[in-house]
Design a protein around this motif. Structure first.
Motif, PDB file in Angstrom:
ATOM      1  N   GLN A 102       0.835  -1.196   0.000  1.00 45.39           N
ATOM      2  CA  GLN A 102       0.000   0.000   0.000  1.00 45.39           C
ATOM      3  C   GLN A 102       0.873   1.251   0.000  1.00 45.39           C
ATOM      4  O   GLN A 102       2.022   1.222   0.433  1.00 45.39           O
ATOM      5  CB  GLN A 102      -0.900   0.017   1.233  1.00 45.39           C
ATOM      6  CG  GLN A 102      -1.824  -1.185   1.347  1.00 45.39           C
ATOM      7  CD  GLN A 102      -2.857  -1.238   0.251  1.00 45.39           C
ATOM      8  OE1 GLN A 102      -3.371  -0.203  -0.169  1.00 45.39           O
ATOM      9  NE2 GLN A 102      -3.177  -2.444  -0.224  1.00 45.39           N
ATOM     10  N   ASP A 106      -1.334   6.290   2.751  1.00 47.60           N
ATOM     11  CA  ASP A 106      -2.522   5.583   3.227  1.00 47.60           C
ATOM     12  C   ASP A 106      -2.237   4.843   4.522  1.00 47.60           C
ATOM     13  O   ASP A 106      -3.062   4.822   5.444  1.00 47.60           O
ATOM     14  CB  ASP A 106      -3.029   4.600   2.166  1.00 47.60           C
ATOM     15  CG  ASP A 106      -3.658   5.299   0.971  1.00 47.60           C
ATOM     16  OD1 ASP A 106      -4.143   6.443   1.133  1.00 47.60           O
ATOM     17  OD2 ASP A 106      -3.660   4.721  -0.125  1.00 47.60           O
ATOM     18  N   SER A 131      -9.563  -2.650   3.121  1.00 50.78           N
ATOM     19  CA  SER A 131      -9.661  -1.563   2.140  1.00 50.78           C
ATOM     20  C   SER A 131     -10.422  -2.071   0.935  1.00 50.78           C
ATOM     21  O   SER A 131     -10.357  -3.255   0.595  1.00 50.78           O
ATOM     22  CB  SER A 131      -8.284  -1.033   1.734  1.00 50.78           C
ATOM     23  OG  SER A 131      -7.663  -1.921   0.844  1.00 50.78           O
ATOM     24  N   SER A 134      -9.962   2.736  -2.958  1.00 47.12           N
ATOM     25  CA  SER A 134      -9.193   3.741  -2.222  1.00 47.12           C
ATOM     26  C   SER A 134      -9.745   3.975  -0.814  1.00 47.12           C
ATOM     27  O   SER A 134      -9.201   4.780  -0.073  1.00 47.12           O
ATOM     28  CB  SER A 134      -9.206   5.065  -2.997  1.00 47.12           C
ATOM     29  OG  SER A 134     -10.527   5.559  -3.107  1.00 47.12           O
ATOM     30  N   LYS A 135     -10.822   3.287  -0.442  1.00 48.37           N
ATOM     31  CA  LYS A 135     -11.437   3.492   0.870  1.00 48.37           C
ATOM     32  C   LYS A 135     -10.919   2.481   1.882  1.00 48.37           C
ATOM     33  O   LYS A 135     -10.874   1.280   1.610  1.00 48.37           O
ATOM     34  CB  LYS A 135     -12.959   3.390   0.774  1.00 48.37           C
ATOM     35  CG  LYS A 135     -13.652   3.685   2.089  1.00 48.37           C
ATOM     36  CD  LYS A 135     -15.154   3.756   1.925  1.00 48.37           C
ATOM     37  CE  LYS A 135     -15.804   4.141   3.249  1.00 48.37           C
ATOM     38  NZ  LYS A 135     -17.263   4.271   3.135  1.00 48.37           N
ATOM     39  N   LYS A 183      -9.714  13.077   1.100  1.00 49.62           N
ATOM     40  CA  LYS A 183     -10.575  12.110   1.769  1.00 49.62           C
ATOM     41  C   LYS A 183     -11.285  12.748   2.958  1.00 49.62           C
ATOM     42  O   LYS A 183     -10.861  13.775   3.472  1.00 49.62           O
ATOM     43  CB  LYS A 183      -9.762  10.901   2.254  1.00 49.62           C
ATOM     44  CG  LYS A 183      -9.111  10.123   1.120  1.00 49.62           C
ATOM     45  CD  LYS A 183      -8.485   8.857   1.641  1.00 49.62           C
ATOM     46  CE  LYS A 183      -7.980   7.985   0.513  1.00 49.62           C
ATOM     47  NZ  LYS A 183      -7.738   6.616   0.941  1.00 49.62           N
TER      48      LYS A 183
END
Length: 198
Positions: A102, A106, A131, A134-135, A183
């Protein structure tokens, strides 16, 4: 010059962690030499070794959480290794479900989110990290939670009506860093469960 005050603070965090890891590593090397030479009490050596390992694990974790994120990736084994070492002597377990490397920014947000979860789960518990695209979603489960509503509201707004203590700095940093990444941090708190996503 750094682009923001947050970036400057991150540089300070990186510098502190970088400068501390070398002497801690030297102490660990010294312990290994003493162990090979057969000097010192076993109980004393074990206590010192445990403390050195704990300090090293904390610095590695804090370097990711509070240091400069950069554009590198962090592999699964490295992320899990940092978390396993950091939580080895704590009341929390982290289940890392991600199967691929990752981006460091993040994981930085994830580590800050984990610190928030620990604050809400002071008696221990289990946090699962997932995940989807992208969340990121962190779900913490514990027999007992301790939630300060004003503190948790900082995550949604990025504004604090209370003065944050050093142990709460993650609540101030996470929404700012998330916003810079485009975000929004959201949280849901139930009787025995906290869900935090970004």
């Amino acid at each position: 010059m750094p682009n923001s005050e947050i970036e400057l603070a991150a540089l300070v965090g990186s510098r502190i962690c970088h400068d501390l890891i070398s002497p801690i590593g030297a102490v660990n090397n010294g312990l290994e030499l003493l162990s090979m030479a057969g000097d010192g009490s076993t109980a004393e050596m074990e206590l010192i070794d445990e403390s050195v390992c704990s300090a090293s694990a904390r610095i590695r974790f804090f370097r990711v959480a509070f240091g400069v994120a950069g554009n590198q990736t962090i592999g699964v084994s490295e992320a899990k290794g940092i978390l396993d070492d950091y939580h080895q002597t704590t009341r929390w377990d982290v289940i890392w479900t991600l199967a691929e490397a990752q981006q460091r920014p993040d994981i930085r947000m994830c580590f800050l989110a984990l610190l928030c979860m620990e604050t809400g789960m002071p008696y221990g518990g289990t946090v699962t990290v997932r995940s989807s695209g992208s969340k990121w979603v962190l779900t913490g489960q514990a027999e007992k939670l301790n939630i300060d509503a004003e503190l948790w509201s900082v995550l949604a707004t990025g504004q604090s009506a209370i003065k944050l203590r050093p142990s709460q700095v993650q609540f101030g940093l996470l929404p700012i860093i998330a916003r810079e990444a485009g975000k929004q941090v959201t949280s849901q708190i139930l009787e025995n469960e906290i869900t935090l996503s970004f």
